[in-house]
Scaffold this motif. Sequence first.
Motif, mmCIF file in Angstrom:
data_model
loop_
_atom_site.group_PDB
_atom_site.id
_atom_site.type_symbol
_atom_site.label_atom_id
_atom_site.label_comp_id
_atom_site.label_asym_id
_atom_site.label_seq_id
_atom_site.Cartn_x
_atom_site.Cartn_y
_atom_site.Cartn_z
ATOM 1 N N PRO A 45 0.939 5.031 14.204
ATOM 2 C CA PRO A 45 0.646 5.922 13.044
ATOM 3 C C PRO A 45 2.090 6.130 12.033
ATOM 4 N N GLU A 46 2.900 6.773 12.156
ATOM 5 C CA GLU A 46 4.374 6.662 11.938
ATOM 6 C C GLU A 46 4.665 5.840 10.676
ATOM 7 N N TYR A 47 4.795 4.705 11.140
ATOM 8 C CA TYR A 47 5.352 3.472 10.290
ATOM 9 C C TYR A 47 3.698 2.742 9.517
ATOM 10 N N PHE A 48 3.128 2.803 10.753
ATOM 11 C CA PHE A 48 1.660 1.982 10.039
ATOM 12 C C PHE A 48 0.502 2.017 10.006
ATOM 13 N N SER A 49 0.705 3.308 9.616
ATOM 14 C CA SER A 49 -0.830 3.985 8.980
ATOM 15 C C SER A 49 -1.135 3.202 8.106
ATOM 16 N N ASP A 50 -0.613 2.466 7.307
ATOM 17 C CA ASP A 50 -1.071 1.994 5.832
ATOM 18 C C ASP A 50 -2.070 0.429 6.214
ATOM 19 N N ILE A 51 -1.426 0.314 8.114
ATOM 20 C CA ILE A 51 -1.641 -1.607 7.902
ATOM 21 C C ILE A 51 -2.996 -1.121 8.100
ATOM 22 N N PRO A 52 -3.467 -3.343 7.537
ATOM 23 C CA PRO A 52 -5.083 -3.060 7.130
ATOM 24 C C PRO A 52 -5.361 -3.676 8.574
ATOM 25 N N LEU A 53 -6.749 -2.689 9.176
ATOM 26 C CA LEU A 53 -7.254 -2.829 10.343
ATOM 27 C C LEU A 53 -8.069 -4.132 9.739
ATOM 28 N N PHE A 54 -8.347 -4.715 9.334
ATOM 29 C CA PHE A 54 -9.480 -5.999 9.620
ATOM 30 C C PHE A 54 -8.842 -6.882 7.974
ATOM 31 N N ILE B 223 0.693 -1.284 0.091
ATOM 32 C CA ILE B 223 -0.251 0.170 0.237
ATOM 33 C C ILE B 223 0.679 1.145 0.401
ATOM 34 N N SER B 224 1.939 1.587 0.739
ATOM 35 C CA SER B 224 2.309 2.729 1.167
ATOM 36 C C SER B 224 3.697 2.957 -0.344
ATOM 37 N N PRO C 98 10.576 -0.644 7.448
ATOM 38 C CA PRO C 98 9.488 -0.566 6.192
ATOM 39 C C PRO C 98 10.879 0.397 5.006
ATOM 40 N N LEU C 99 10.196 -0.217 4.119
ATOM 41 C CA LEU C 99 11.688 1.016 2.998
ATOM 42 C C LEU C 99 11.364 2.023 3.087
ATOM 43 N N ARG C 100 12.712 3.075 3.122
ATOM 44 C CA ARG C 100 12.257 4.371 3.338
ATOM 45 C C ARG C 100 13.145 4.734 1.863
ATOM 46 N N PRO C 101 12.387 5.001 0.851
ATOM 47 C CA PRO C 101 12.576 5.236 -0.396
ATOM 48 C C PRO C 101 13.705 6.472 -0.312
ATOM 49 N N TRP C 102 13.667 7.435 0.414
ATOM 50 C CA TRP C 102 14.425 8.911 0.371
ATOM 51 C C TRP C 102 16.452 8.440 1.060
#
Length: 468
Positions: free
Chosen positions: A335-344, A49-50, A449-453
């Motif tokens: 939430p910085e690293y896991f804001s896109d994690i699916p809840l359900f 997702i990220s 997580p992958l850090r593109p910067w």
Amino acid sequence: MNSYLDLVKEYAEKHKRKNRMSLFVILLAVALVATIFGMADMELQTQQISMKKQYGSWHIGIKDMAKEQEQIVALRPQIAVSGYLESVGSRSGYTLFGKAANILGVDEALAKELGIRLEAGTWPDKGNEALITGTMARTFGIEPGDSITLERPDGDDMQLMITAVAGDTASILKADQAGILMSVETLRRLFSPEEYSSAYYIKFRPFTNIQAEKLKIAESLGITPDSIGENAYLLAAMGQSDDPFFVGIYGTAAVLFLFVLTAAVLMITSSFQTSVTDRIRFFGMLRCLGATRKQVKRFVIKEGMRYCRKAIPAGLAVGVLVIWMLCGFLRVMNPEYFSDIPLFGISIPALAAGAAVGLAACLLASLSPAKKASSVSPLTAVSGNARLPGQMKNMRFFRAGKVDRNLGIYHALENRKNLLLMTVSFALSILMFMSFSGIVDFMHHAVRPLRPWSPDLSLVSADITCSI
């Protein structure tokens, strides 16, 4: 009742309490494995997702492809979305309000796969219509319906009508450029072929072997696979590349899977051994009634597999609930690293792994007790002796204390094989629990997580003085 195997159901209904421990062990093993693989899959889904937000959901890109080649590639049934992306780069000399302009020509269908989302307005498709990225629009107060002036390298001006505002992309933000998008036809009409580069982007359908399709496309076009670009971060998150980062996540889950499977098999085997030992006379009576060794063995195996009917669905349900709770906890706490994690989210690999460990554990754990039950002689039932006569030795260790406690300890130590199975299973469980701190430290590196910067290459002086 038509066969000896029908007794399995009758016995289970009459002795429900005796089966609770075996059911609980199977349920726990299934829930643990489902949680392990489920959290690994949730991490991969989070990264996907990220990466789609930052780099789009396209898979491969082919530069400078001829029209005939496009027709060949577009006919492949594995392709979901494809199209051209024309680019007038920031080095071409075009500027907007003094900022280098990165001008793209792309159709609306492909734009969505490239991560371009409209925030306001409608997609440009005629005349000199274009859209601008959100940061530039907010910085200079540009809204849909306004006109902007694009400065050419030769000093002339180009008027563009803004019809929409789109979200920023990672490349635009990183380079601090003015992002302008228009349709492919508009870009080809306003700019000469020498001013823009062309690339053909492809998104494949789900469950496609992307690397295999890439090789087939390269072969059909007569080019080398290295000349085909990839959305490297997304393919790595999808497990469609050789990137060791995500391979290591499932490798870690597989190692934990083996630990849980081993502990479950040992504990279930111990429970089944105890049950068989308590029913020696029962199996002897079956032999007296004409049951063969093979039939008794099948009886015990079916009895063990019957536990899966209740324990596996319950274990999968518990595992899914634990995954949901852990995902919610991570999303709230970080939430910085896991804001896109699916809840359900529902993880198919987790459900498959949980069901597999339940079936495998019951099948493997049933083999040894089944062999023991099939070796019971009919004489055991006739003589009334459930066990071979033996003499209690080393009674000096049991002189002190209560009789019932001493008898319990003696009977626990009497069956050495069962004692070994229980001891090893508890040792593995304690080992996994006590090593949790070490696993957390390891997973800090495994699921970062992958850090593109992050830079691909850094040149740093020995004394950190910026002098190289």
